[in-house]
Design a protein around this motif. Structure first.
Motif, mmCIF file in Angstrom:
data_model
loop_
_atom_site.group_PDB
_atom_site.id
_atom_site.type_symbol
_atom_site.label_atom_id
_atom_site.label_comp_id
_atom_site.label_asym_id
_atom_site.label_seq_id
_atom_site.Cartn_x
_atom_site.Cartn_y
_atom_site.Cartn_z
ATOM 1 N N GLU A 99 0.830 -1.207 0.000
ATOM 2 C CA GLU A 99 0.000 0.000 0.000
ATOM 3 C C GLU A 99 0.866 1.259 0.000
ATOM 4 O OE1 GLU A 99 -3.552 -2.049 2.718
ATOM 5 O OE2 GLU A 99 -2.371 -0.364 3.484
ATOM 6 N N VAL A 100 1.866 1.266 0.881
ATOM 7 C CA VAL A 100 2.744 2.436 0.979
ATOM 8 C C VAL A 100 3.548 2.612 -0.307
ATOM 9 C CG1 VAL A 100 4.721 3.428 2.207
ATOM 10 C CG2 VAL A 100 2.882 2.314 3.485
ATOM 11 N N GLU A 101 4.037 1.504 -0.854
ATOM 12 C CA GLU A 101 4.790 1.592 -2.109
ATOM 13 C C GLU A 101 3.927 2.178 -3.216
ATOM 14 O OE1 GLU A 101 6.630 -1.380 -5.489
ATOM 15 O OE2 GLU A 101 6.851 -1.962 -3.390
ATOM 16 N N ASP A 102 2.668 1.739 -3.305
ATOM 17 C CA ASP A 102 1.765 2.273 -4.333
ATOM 18 C C ASP A 102 1.572 3.773 -4.158
ATOM 19 O OD1 ASP A 102 1.491 -0.247 -5.366
ATOM 20 O OD2 ASP A 102 -0.445 -0.660 -4.419
ATOM 21 N N GLU A 103 1.403 4.211 -2.915
ATOM 22 C CA GLU A 103 1.231 5.646 -2.649
ATOM 23 C C GLU A 103 2.463 6.430 -3.089
ATOM 24 O OE1 GLU A 103 0.395 6.148 1.463
ATOM 25 O OE2 GLU A 103 -1.500 5.040 1.403
ATOM 26 N N LEU A 104 3.638 5.917 -2.737
ATOM 27 C CA LEU A 104 4.871 6.636 -3.067
ATOM 28 C C LEU A 104 5.164 6.593 -4.560
ATOM 29 C CD1 LEU A 104 7.203 5.661 -0.082
ATOM 30 C CD2 LEU A 104 5.763 7.673 -0.373
ATOM 31 N N GLN A 105 4.819 5.491 -5.212
ATOM 32 C CA GLN A 105 5.012 5.427 -6.664
ATOM 33 C C GLN A 105 4.147 6.474 -7.357
ATOM 34 O OE1 GLN A 105 7.232 4.055 -8.306
ATOM 35 N NE2 GLN A 105 8.021 2.346 -7.113
ATOM 36 N N ASN A 106 2.938 6.686 -6.830
ATOM 37 C CA ASN A 106 2.079 7.739 -7.389
ATOM 38 C C ASN A 106 2.720 9.109 -7.204
ATOM 39 O OD1 ASN A 106 0.056 5.993 -8.245
ATOM 40 N ND2 ASN A 106 -1.065 6.108 -6.313
ATOM 41 N N ILE A 107 3.326 9.316 -6.030
ATOM 42 C CA ILE A 107 4.008 10.588 -5.773
ATOM 43 C C ILE A 107 5.190 10.755 -6.723
ATOM 44 C CG2 ILE A 107 5.419 11.842 -4.094
ATOM 45 C CD1 ILE A 107 3.631 10.696 -1.910
ATOM 46 N N ILE A 108 5.977 9.683 -6.885
ATOM 47 C CA ILE A 108 7.144 9.740 -7.772
ATOM 48 C C ILE A 108 6.713 10.013 -9.207
ATOM 49 C CG2 ILE A 108 8.998 8.350 -8.779
ATOM 50 C CD1 ILE A 108 9.266 6.978 -6.028
ATOM 51 N N GLU A 109 5.632 9.347 -9.638
ATOM 52 C CA GLU A 109 5.128 9.591 -10.992
ATOM 53 C C GLU A 109 4.692 11.042 -11.152
ATOM 54 O OE1 GLU A 109 2.043 6.823 -11.811
ATOM 55 O OE2 GLU A 109 3.340 5.057 -11.673
ATOM 56 N N GLY A 110 4.030 11.567 -10.105
ATOM 57 C CA GLY A 110 3.617 12.968 -10.150
ATOM 58 C C GLY A 110 4.808 13.903 -10.225
ATOM 59 N N GLN A 111 5.863 13.581 -9.474
ATOM 60 C CA GLN A 111 7.073 14.404 -9.507
ATOM 61 C C GLN A 111 7.723 14.360 -10.887
ATOM 62 O OE1 GLN A 111 9.319 12.655 -6.282
ATOM 63 N NE2 GLN A 111 8.504 14.085 -4.767
ATOM 64 N N GLU A 112 7.749 13.167 -11.484
ATOM 65 C CA GLU A 112 8.338 13.037 -12.816
ATOM 66 C C GLU A 112 7.527 13.812 -13.848
ATOM 67 O OE1 GLU A 112 11.210 11.735 -13.739
ATOM 68 O OE2 GLU A 112 11.600 11.411 -11.614
ATOM 69 N N GLU A 113 6.200 13.750 -13.715
ATOM 70 C CA GLU A 113 5.351 14.510 -14.631
ATOM 71 C C GLU A 113 5.586 16.011 -14.466
ATOM 72 O OE1 GLU A 113 1.333 13.385 -13.977
ATOM 73 O OE2 GLU A 113 1.586 11.337 -14.742
ATOM 74 N N ALA A 114 5.719 16.441 -13.201
ATOM 75 C CA ALA A 114 5.971 17.861 -12.941
ATOM 76 C C ALA A 114 7.311 18.287 -13.536
ATOM 77 C CB ALA A 114 5.947 18.131 -11.437
ATOM 78 N N LYS A 115 8.330 17.429 -13.392
ATOM 79 C CA LYS A 115 9.640 17.741 -13.969
ATOM 80 C C LYS A 115 9.558 17.816 -15.486
ATOM 81 C CE LYS A 115 12.398 15.604 -10.281
ATOM 82 N NZ LYS A 115 13.326 14.495 -9.953
ATOM 83 N N SER A 116 8.809 16.870 -16.073
ATOM 84 C CA SER A 116 8.660 16.858 -17.525
ATOM 85 C C SER A 116 7.957 18.123 -18.008
ATOM 86 C CB SER A 116 7.869 15.619 -17.956
ATOM 87 O OG SER A 116 7.673 15.608 -19.353
ATOM 88 N N GLU A 117 6.909 18.513 -17.278
ATOM 89 C CA GLU A 117 6.189 19.737 -17.641
ATOM 90 C C GLU A 117 7.085 20.961 -17.482
ATOM 91 O OE1 GLU A 117 2.766 19.756 -15.179
ATOM 92 O OE2 GLU A 117 1.760 18.115 -16.248
ATOM 93 N N ALA A 118 7.904 20.961 -16.431
ATOM 94 C CA ALA A 118 8.816 22.089 -16.213
ATOM 95 C C ALA A 118 9.844 22.173 -17.339
ATOM 96 C CB ALA A 118 9.517 21.942 -14.867
ATOM 97 N N ARG A 119 10.348 21.000 -17.761
ATOM 98 C CA ARG A 119 11.304 20.996 -18.876
ATOM 99 C C ARG A 119 10.656 21.510 -20.154
ATOM 100 N NH1 ARG A 119 13.081 16.086 -16.340
ATOM 101 N NH2 ARG A 119 11.619 14.875 -17.604
ATOM 102 N N GLU A 120 9.400 21.106 -20.375
ATOM 103 C CA GLU A 120 8.694 21.561 -21.568
ATOM 104 C C GLU A 120 8.460 23.070 -21.517
ATOM 105 O OE1 GLU A 120 7.005 21.657 -25.209
ATOM 106 O OE2 GLU A 120 8.127 20.026 -24.256
ATOM 107 N N ARG A 121 8.087 23.559 -20.328
ATOM 108 C CA ARG A 121 7.913 25.011 -20.184
ATOM 109 C C ARG A 121 9.234 25.735 -20.424
ATOM 110 N NH1 ARG A 121 4.678 23.443 -15.747
ATOM 111 N NH2 ARG A 121 6.386 23.885 -14.303
ATOM 112 N N GLY A 122 10.315 25.116 -19.966
ATOM 113 C CA GLY A 122 11.633 25.708 -20.181
ATOM 114 C C GLY A 122 11.974 25.789 -21.662
ATOM 115 N N ARG A 123 11.677 24.695 -22.387
ATOM 116 C CA ARG A 123 11.942 24.702 -23.830
ATOM 117 C C ARG A 123 11.094 25.755 -24.541
ATOM 118 N NH1 ARG A 123 12.510 18.973 -23.010
ATOM 119 N NH2 ARG A 123 10.275 18.669 -23.286
ATOM 120 N N GLN A 124 9.832 25.864 -24.127
ATOM 121 C CA GLN A 124 8.957 26.861 -24.734
ATOM 122 C C GLN A 124 9.451 28.274 -24.457
ATOM 123 O OE1 GLN A 124 5.030 26.032 -23.258
ATOM 124 N NE2 GLN A 124 4.748 24.229 -24.553
#
Length: 266
Positions: free
Chosen positions: A147-172
């Motif tokens: 259960e805890v691993e699933d919760e943290l994996q969701n957080i990690i995925e969210g962080q990766e998505e945020a980083k990806s969006e930040a990189r895209e904003r940077g490129r733009q």
């Protein structure tokens, strides 16, 4: 007996993992005591209903390793009874009952003491390796870790998505800045040409005896604004470039008007 679990890919959130695991276990009725918390390891004593043991939590590469050492649980005692009966012999138990006039439970407990000392628990070799033979708390622990691993994996995925969006904003932003830079470069070049042209007209009119004080003051101010705009451009402070270019262009126009008025007044 020891049960070992690995929570995959969450070592970067180790502190969060440990806190969440303790919180989840507490909500499931687990008593947690004697916690020793370190940056990369933790130990604690756990008690759940009639089962007790020790938890060791540690970072191992990209994973978090959880080791549960069982110190006492009801199932051990029930299996120990069977081992004791086989090891000590039914006759010795009954003999104890007859000799001491005790209940069967007391006699059985006495026999168990000797049987345990003689290795009645030897049948538990490899016990922890069998999923079907997990203790009650070991099963709860495995489910809770997942259960805890699933919760943290969701957080990690969210962080990766945020980083990806930040990189895209940077490129733009880089693309937009490059586009603005080209636009401002052209405007600055055009402005500089206007300033030079009016300065030449003012100098020529002055050489002809025209009063160009007002016009010269304005074109000098236009040149100063141009230099400020160029400095902002060089620093990539694009937010201040356009206003300064606009102000400089207005001053160039006013210098031209002042020069025309001075020439008409002659």
């Amino acid at each position: 007996m020891v049960f070992i679990y690995y929570s995959q890919g969450v070592s970067s959130l180790y502190q969060d993992f440990t806190e969440r695991l303790m919180s989840h276990l507490a909500l499931k009725g687990t008593e947690i005591t004697h916690q020793v918390m370190n940056p990369a390891t933790a130990t604690m004593h756990v008690r759940h209903i009639d089962e007790e043991g020790k938890l060791d939590i540690a970072i191992e590469n990209e994973n978090v390793k959880v080791s549960y050492t069982v110190e006492r649980h009801k199932k051990e005692i029930s299996k120990g009874v069977a081992g004791a009966v086989a090891g000590a012999g039914l006759g010795s138990i009954l003999g104890s009952v007859l000799r001491r006039d005790e209940g069967l439970g007391d006699a059985l407990a006495g026999a168990l003491g000797g049987a345990a000392a003689g290795g009645a628990y030897g049948a538990y070799d490899g016990y922890e390796e069998s999923k079907q033979e997990r203790t009650r708390f070991a099963t709860i622990l495995a489910e809770t870790i997942q259960e805890v691993e699933d919760e943290l994996q969701n957080i990690i995925e969210g962080q990766e998505e945020a980083k990806s969006e930040a990189r895209e904003r940077g490129r733009q932003k880089i693309a937009e800045d490059n586009e603005k830079a080209e636009e401002y470069r052209e405007q600055l070049e055009d402005l500089y040409g206007q300033v030079l042209a009016v300065q030449e007209e003012v100098d020529m009119a002055q050489s002809e005896g025209t009063n160009v004080v007002k016009a010269k003051g304005r074109i000098d101010r236009a040149e100063a604004l141009y230099k400020e705009a160029q400095a902002s451009f060089d620093k990539k402070e694009y937010g201040t470039v356009r206003p300064k270019i606009t102000a400089a262009q207005n001053m160039v126009e006013k210098a031209q008007e002042a020069l025309s008025e001075a020439q008409d007044a002659e």
